[in-house]
Design an enzyme around this catalytic site. Structure first.
Site, PDB file in Angstrom:
ATOM      1  N   HIS A   5       0.723  -1.435  -0.090  1.00 38.52           N
ATOM      2  CA  HIS A   5      -0.086   0.065   0.146  1.00 38.52           C
ATOM      3  C   HIS A   5       0.837   1.297   0.009  1.00 38.52           C
ATOM      4  CE1 HIS A   5       0.635  -0.955   4.226  1.00 38.52           C
ATOM      5  NE2 HIS A   5       0.949   0.415   4.372  1.00 38.52           N
ATOM      6  N   GLU A  55      -3.720   3.534   2.252  1.00 34.05           N
ATOM      7  CA  GLU A  55      -3.712   3.467   3.646  1.00 34.05           C
ATOM      8  C   GLU A  55      -3.892   4.796   4.294  1.00 34.05           C
ATOM      9  OE1 GLU A  55      -1.061   3.597   7.271  1.00 34.05           O
ATOM     10  OE2 GLU A  55      -0.884   1.767   6.371  1.00 34.05           O
ATOM     11  N   HIS A  73       2.523  11.516  -6.498  1.00 32.31           N
ATOM     12  CA  HIS A  73       0.992  11.407  -6.574  1.00 32.31           C
ATOM     13  C   HIS A  73       0.697  10.019  -6.762  1.00 32.31           C
ATOM     14  CE1 HIS A  73       2.554  11.335 -10.881  1.00 32.31           C
ATOM     15  NE2 HIS A  73       1.597  10.621 -11.003  1.00 32.31           N
ATOM     16  N   GLU A 116      -3.737  11.423 -10.122  1.00 29.01           N
ATOM     17  CA  GLU A 116      -3.883  11.274 -11.309  1.00 29.01           C
ATOM     18  C   GLU A 116      -4.656  10.220 -11.974  1.00 29.01           C
ATOM     19  OE1 GLU A 116      -0.536  10.708 -15.089  1.00 29.01           O
ATOM     20  OE2 GLU A 116      -0.138   9.919 -13.374  1.00 29.01           O
TER      21      GLU A 116
END
Length: 139
Positions: A5, A55, A73, A116
């Protein structure tokens, strides 16, 4: 090795859930509260792609966060870039870099995390009003 994550710290958990879950369409996989550490973790993923998780870390005691220089990003492929941007706008999200090219757009979370959005497959044909919209701010 397996990717698990990406963690982002959030200052308002409910505002962040409205963005990531309600506007962006991610699914909450699990929520863990840690009273001893005074924080809550919420794990989300795009529907059907639970291996790529975000997370959200919410510290119960207020803190001020600034953007890290080493974090750029989050990026998600979407079925229809125009429909996704319309949904985000309906939730009050500003489209910072509109999908003028039918391929790519940028928005920001309530905690200023850049997200994005990329059209799956080939770019869609340029379409009004997106083709004429200017960039706003930074992404």
């Amino acid at each position: 090795m397996k990717y698990l994550h990406t963690m982002v710290r959030v200052t308002d958990l409910e505002a962040s859930l409205r963005f990531y879950r309600d506007a962006l369409g991610l699914t909450v996989l699990r929520t863990n509260e840690y009273p001893q550490g005074r924080f809550t973790l919420v794990y989300l993923a795009a529907p059907g792609d639970e291996d790529a998780q975000v997370e959200l870390t919410y510290n119960w005691d207020p803190e001020v966060y600034t953007g890290g220089r080493n974090f750029g990003h989050l990026a998600y492929a979407v079925d229809n870039i125009y429909a996704t941007c319309e949904k985000l706008q309906a939730h009050g999200v500003t489209i910072l870099r509109p999908p003028r090219d039918g391929r790519m757009a940028f928005v920001r979370s309530p905690d200023d995390i850049s997200v994005e959005l990329l059209q799956k497959g080939e770019a869609l044909a340029p379409l009004a009003p997106w083709v004429d919209m200017p960039n706003i701010g930074s992404w």
